[in-house]
Design a protein around this motif. Structure first.
Motif, PDB file in Angstrom:
ATOM      1  N   GLY A  21       0.828  -1.200   0.000  1.00 40.48           N
ATOM      2  CA  GLY A  21       0.000   0.000   0.000  1.00 40.48           C
ATOM      3  C   GLY A  21       0.860   1.247   0.000  1.00 40.48           C
ATOM      4  O   GLY A  21       2.066   1.201  -0.242  1.00 40.48           O
ATOM      5  N   CYS A  22       0.254   2.359   0.296  1.00 43.04           N
ATOM      6  CA  CYS A  22       0.951   3.639   0.351  1.00 43.04           C
ATOM      7  C   CYS A  22       1.388   3.912   1.795  1.00 43.04           C
ATOM      8  O   CYS A  22       0.547   4.095   2.673  1.00 43.04           O
ATOM      9  N   CYS A  25      -0.016   6.927   3.461  1.00 43.86           N
ATOM     10  CA  CYS A  25      -1.385   6.806   3.980  1.00 43.86           C
ATOM     11  C   CYS A  25      -1.393   5.958   5.250  1.00 43.86           C
ATOM     12  O   CYS A  25      -2.148   6.231   6.179  1.00 43.86           O
ATOM     13  N   HIS A  68      -4.415  11.369  -0.264  1.00 43.76           N
ATOM     14  CA  HIS A  68      -3.616  10.567  -1.193  1.00 43.76           C
ATOM     15  C   HIS A  68      -3.806  11.133  -2.606  1.00 43.76           C
ATOM     16  O   HIS A  68      -4.735  10.759  -3.321  1.00 43.76           O
ATOM     17  N   SER A  70      -1.529  12.844  -6.171  1.00 42.45           N
ATOM     18  CA  SER A  70      -0.244  13.039  -6.845  1.00 42.45           C
ATOM     19  C   SER A  70      -0.198  14.381  -7.565  1.00 42.45           C
ATOM     20  O   SER A  70       0.849  14.765  -8.073  1.00 42.45           O
ATOM     21  N   ILE A 117       7.936   7.918  -4.294  1.00 38.10           N
ATOM     22  CA  ILE A 117       6.534   7.542  -4.087  1.00 38.10           C
ATOM     23  C   ILE A 117       5.720   8.543  -4.898  1.00 38.10           C
ATOM     24  O   ILE A 117       5.339   9.604  -4.407  1.00 38.10           O
ATOM     25  N   ASP A 119       2.739   8.416  -6.294  1.00 35.68           N
ATOM     26  CA  ASP A 119       1.283   8.520  -6.156  1.00 35.68           C
ATOM     27  C   ASP A 119       0.835   9.402  -4.996  1.00 35.68           C
ATOM     28  O   ASP A 119      -0.353   9.655  -4.842  1.00 35.68           O
ATOM     29  N   HIS A 120       1.769   9.824  -4.143  1.00 32.42           N
ATOM     30  CA  HIS A 120       1.407  10.622  -2.972  1.00 32.42           C
ATOM     31  C   HIS A 120       2.425  11.764  -2.859  1.00 32.42           C
ATOM     32  O   HIS A 120       3.542  11.560  -2.380  1.00 32.42           O
TER      33      HIS A 120
END
Length: 163
Positions: A21-22, A25, A68, A70, A117, A119-120
């Protein structure tokens, strides 16, 4: 003659299970009792600050929105303001705790821009001192960080207290 450079702590990273996962988060969702393990030094309503596990310098922190996203445009007005307030607080704390001669503050948006990272989104705050770029990155593609993460966590957490 080449000299070996020993970095046995890297084996922990190499052998460790990679998160699915992230982590940006997961970290703030974990209870505060896990903040030291997760390197969180401050929690805000819309953003939080944590140490970079693979820092460029001692005191290298990341300021991360809880949302979350980008893309900067995906943050609402309150989330954007909260993120910038957390960034300002992190800069103030890093300056107070480390007394750097300067700071790099920046964001890598997208994988090709260097985001580990992607996506975040997140800000990097890196304290800098004259002469801190030593021969190691030039000769061995290695960085020397002079402070353990646990000590950096202790110092920065204390710096955020009451701010």
């Amino acid at each position: 003659m080449q000299q070996p450079l020993w970095a046995p702590w890297r084996m922990e990273f190499i052998r460790s299970e990679k998160p699915t996962g992230c982590i940006f988060c997961e970290f703030p969702a974990a209870p505060p009792s896990e903040d030291r393990k997760n390197l969180l030094v401050h929690r805000g309503e819309h953003a939080f600050t944590c140490l970079n596990k693979f820092p460029y310098n001692s005191g290298h922190v990341m300021v991360i929105p809880r949302a979350h996203v980008s893309d900067l445009g995906a943050l609402g007005a309150a989330e954007w303001t909260g993120l910038q307030d957390e960034l300002r607080r992190a800069v103030d704390v890093v300056k107070a705790v480390y007394a750097p001669e300067g700071l790099n503050v920046g964001m890598n948006l997208g994988k090709v821009a260097g985001a580990g990272i992607a996506d975040h989104l997140h800000w990097h705050v890196v304290p800098r001192w004259g002469g801190d770029n030593n021969f190691m990155p030039v000769l061995a593609d290695v960085r020397v960080v002079v402070e353990a993460l646990d000590e950096a966590w202790r110092r920065l957490s204390a710096g955020f207290a009451g701010r």
